[in-house]
Design a protein around this motif. Structure first.
Motif, mmCIF file in Angstrom:
data_model
loop_
_atom_site.group_PDB
_atom_site.id
_atom_site.type_symbol
_atom_site.label_atom_id
_atom_site.label_comp_id
_atom_site.label_asym_id
_atom_site.label_seq_id
_atom_site.Cartn_x
_atom_site.Cartn_y
_atom_site.Cartn_z
ATOM 1 N N GLY A 1 2.023 33.905 -14.108
ATOM 2 C CA GLY A 1 2.751 35.062 -14.589
ATOM 3 C C GLY A 1 3.503 34.658 -15.842
ATOM 4 N N GLY A 2 3.645 35.563 -16.800
ATOM 5 C CA GLY A 2 4.211 35.196 -18.096
ATOM 6 C C GLY A 2 5.572 35.809 -18.371
ATOM 7 N N PHE A 3 6.475 34.990 -18.914
ATOM 8 C CA PHE A 3 7.788 35.430 -19.375
ATOM 9 C C PHE A 3 7.868 35.147 -20.866
ATOM 10 N N LYS A 4 8.146 36.175 -21.648
ATOM 11 C CA LYS A 4 8.221 36.000 -23.093
ATOM 12 C C LYS A 4 9.677 35.854 -23.521
ATOM 13 N N PHE A 5 9.973 34.746 -24.202
ATOM 14 C CA PHE A 5 11.322 34.471 -24.685
ATOM 15 C C PHE A 5 11.359 34.571 -26.205
ATOM 16 N N ASP A 6 12.513 34.921 -26.719
ATOM 17 C CA ASP A 6 12.739 34.908 -28.160
ATOM 18 C C ASP A 6 14.222 34.626 -28.370
ATOM 19 N N TYR A 7 14.620 34.490 -29.622
ATOM 20 C CA TYR A 7 16.037 34.305 -29.879
ATOM 21 C C TYR A 7 16.779 35.576 -29.475
ATOM 22 N N PRO A 8 17.968 35.437 -28.877
ATOM 23 C CA PRO A 8 18.705 36.619 -28.422
ATOM 24 C C PRO A 8 19.139 37.497 -29.589
ATOM 25 N N LYS A 9 19.541 38.707 -29.265
ATOM 26 C CA LYS A 9 20.147 39.565 -30.276
ATOM 27 C C LYS A 9 21.380 38.868 -30.838
ATOM 28 N N ALA A 10 21.720 39.218 -32.073
ATOM 29 C CA ALA A 10 22.761 38.487 -32.803
ATOM 30 C C ALA A 10 24.070 38.387 -32.033
ATOM 31 N N GLU A 11 24.512 39.501 -31.447
ATOM 32 C CA GLU A 11 25.801 39.474 -30.761
ATOM 33 C C GLU A 11 25.767 38.586 -29.520
ATOM 34 N N ILE A 12 24.630 38.592 -28.816
ATOM 35 C CA ILE A 12 24.508 37.749 -27.622
ATOM 36 C C ILE A 12 24.392 36.285 -28.029
ATOM 37 N N GLU A 13 23.617 36.030 -29.074
ATOM 38 C CA GLU A 13 23.456 34.649 -29.524
ATOM 39 C C GLU A 13 24.794 34.074 -29.985
ATOM 40 N N ALA A 14 25.602 34.873 -30.673
ATOM 41 C CA ALA A 14 26.915 34.403 -31.116
ATOM 42 C C ALA A 14 27.802 34.064 -29.922
ATOM 43 N N GLU A 15 27.742 34.880 -28.877
ATOM 44 C CA GLU A 15 28.531 34.600 -27.671
ATOM 45 C C GLU A 15 28.083 33.296 -27.024
ATOM 46 N N ILE A 16 26.782 33.063 -27.013
ATOM 47 C CA ILE A 16 26.263 31.823 -26.444
ATOM 48 C C ILE A 16 26.760 30.620 -27.234
ATOM 49 N N ILE A 17 26.677 30.707 -28.567
ATOM 50 C CA ILE A 17 27.114 29.594 -29.422
ATOM 51 C C ILE A 17 28.602 29.328 -29.229
ATOM 52 N N ALA A 18 29.397 30.389 -29.209
ATOM 53 C CA ALA A 18 30.839 30.228 -29.039
ATOM 54 C C ALA A 18 31.158 29.539 -27.713
ATOM 55 N N LYS A 19 30.480 29.961 -26.659
ATOM 56 C CA LYS A 19 30.703 29.395 -25.334
ATOM 57 C C LYS A 19 30.242 27.950 -25.261
ATOM 58 N N GLU A 20 29.024 27.685 -25.716
ATOM 59 C CA GLU A 20 28.436 26.353 -25.610
ATOM 60 C C GLU A 20 29.149 25.328 -26.481
ATOM 61 N N ALA A 21 29.536 25.742 -27.684
ATOM 62 C CA ALA A 21 30.122 24.800 -28.643
ATOM 63 C C ALA A 21 31.643 24.750 -28.584
ATOM 64 N N GLY A 22 32.242 25.773 -27.979
ATOM 65 C CA GLY A 22 33.704 25.795 -27.922
ATOM 66 C C GLY A 22 34.332 26.144 -29.253
ATOM 67 N N ILE A 23 33.755 27.125 -29.950
ATOM 68 C CA ILE A 23 34.293 27.547 -31.243
ATOM 69 C C ILE A 23 34.634 29.032 -31.200
ATOM 70 N N GLU A 24 35.348 29.491 -32.220
ATOM 71 C CA GLU A 24 35.702 30.903 -32.290
ATOM 72 C C GLU A 24 34.456 31.753 -32.498
ATOM 73 N N LEU A 25 34.490 32.958 -31.943
ATOM 74 C CA LEU A 25 33.343 33.857 -32.042
ATOM 75 C C LEU A 25 33.021 34.170 -33.499
ATOM 76 N N SER A 26 34.043 34.296 -34.343
ATOM 77 C CA SER A 26 33.803 34.638 -35.752
ATOM 78 C C SER A 26 32.993 33.560 -36.459
ATOM 79 N N ILE A 27 33.226 32.296 -36.109
ATOM 80 C CA ILE A 27 32.445 31.202 -36.695
ATOM 81 C C ILE A 27 31.019 31.232 -36.162
ATOM 82 N N ALA A 28 30.893 31.481 -34.871
ATOM 83 C CA ALA A 28 29.563 31.561 -34.265
ATOM 84 C C ALA A 28 28.741 32.680 -34.893
ATOM 85 N N GLU A 29 29.388 33.776 -35.202
ATOM 86 C CA GLU A 29 28.681 34.904 -35.822
ATOM 87 C C GLU A 29 28.131 34.520 -37.189
#
Length: 272
Positions: free
Chosen positions: A174-202
């Protein structure tokens, strides 16, 4: 002749919850696929979260996870096992696929197309109604544990006539297709994972999006979510943003001077 098997599931158990941000219904769909013991194929670009997703699902389901990083030199014996000779004589050592089948682990073959096609053929009996793994050299037929599941991943962007899965392999999953998240979700992920402000992640995400627009126009792949996390982690440690981007986002991606300058111009746009 003695036999050695790494048969303790605890050593493969993920103890702490990996951070994973769902972007759709992939978590629920995977749970259903696991419940039916469906083999699963994850398709998507480099660094978009495929491996993290598997880790998260193994943790969520409470199942052991055995990961194999596939490469072109990997043989069938590397997967299923081989006889070894030591001071005590000859002994059999299970490979990671055999261990997973015995103990009921999720076996994750990362970037499976990197392996030779004659190697990937060994997974076929495990991915249909038989759910068995023949150990021809040992004369044993391993019946997969009821909890065993096989998961593979690959990057369709790197497909070629020489590096692709056979249809007889693809149609077992069975197949699952992945891609880079939408910009707002990706920024939240970066902010959480890296421990930086959301504005920088954006801002980091906007740089990545510009690089992804260059795919096929000088770049094989754009900046991945993984690289954005690296850049964010450097920034969190006090590295100036431009230097962090140069080290984590631009230099690893290209050796082409013009593309390098284009990417650094994007960095300059968001980090003065």
């Amino acid at each position: 002749m003695s036999e050695v098997n790494a048969s303790n599931p605890i050593q493969y158990t993920i103890k702490n919850e990996p951070f994973y941000q769902p972007v759709g219904d992939e978590v629920e769909l995977y749970e259903s696929a696991y419940a039916t013991k469906m083999p699963v194929m994850l398709k998507g670009p480099t660094g978009c979260g495929k491996s993290r997703f598997v880790e998260y699902m193994a943790w969520k389901l409470g199942k052991p996870l055995i990961t194999v990083a596939c490469n072109e030199d990997m043989t069938a014996s590397d997967l299923v096992g081989r006889f070894l000779i030591d001071i005590n004589g000859t002994r059999w050592q299970d490979g990671p696929l055999t261990v997973a089948a015995r103990i009921g682990a999720i076996c994750y073959l990362d970037e499976v197309v990197e392996a030779r096609q004659d190697t990937t053929i060994v997974i076929h009996p495990l991915t249909d109604h038989r759910r068995v793994l023949p150990l021809d050299k040992k004369g044993e037929l391993v019946e997969a544990h009821p909890d065993f599941q096989l998961v593979i991943s690959y990057n369709p962007g790197y497909q070629s006539m020489m590096k692709d899965l056979k249809q007889s392999t693809k149609q077992r999953f069975g197949g699952f297709k992945f891609d880079y998240p939408k910009a707002e979700i990706e920024a939240e992920i970066i902010a959480k994972e890296a421990g930086i402000e959301l504005s920088i992640a954006e801002k980091l995400v906007q740089i990545a999006q510009r690089s992804r627009n260059l795919k096929g126009h000088g770049l094989d792949e754009g900046i991945s979510t993984r690289l954005l996390v690296y850049a964010g982690q450097l920034i969190a440690k006090g590295v100036p943003a431009k230097q962090a981007c140069r080290v984590a986002l631009v230099t690893p991606l290209t050796d082409d001077v013009d593309i390098w300058d284009t990417l650094m111009t994007a960095v300059d746009t968001f980090f003065e």
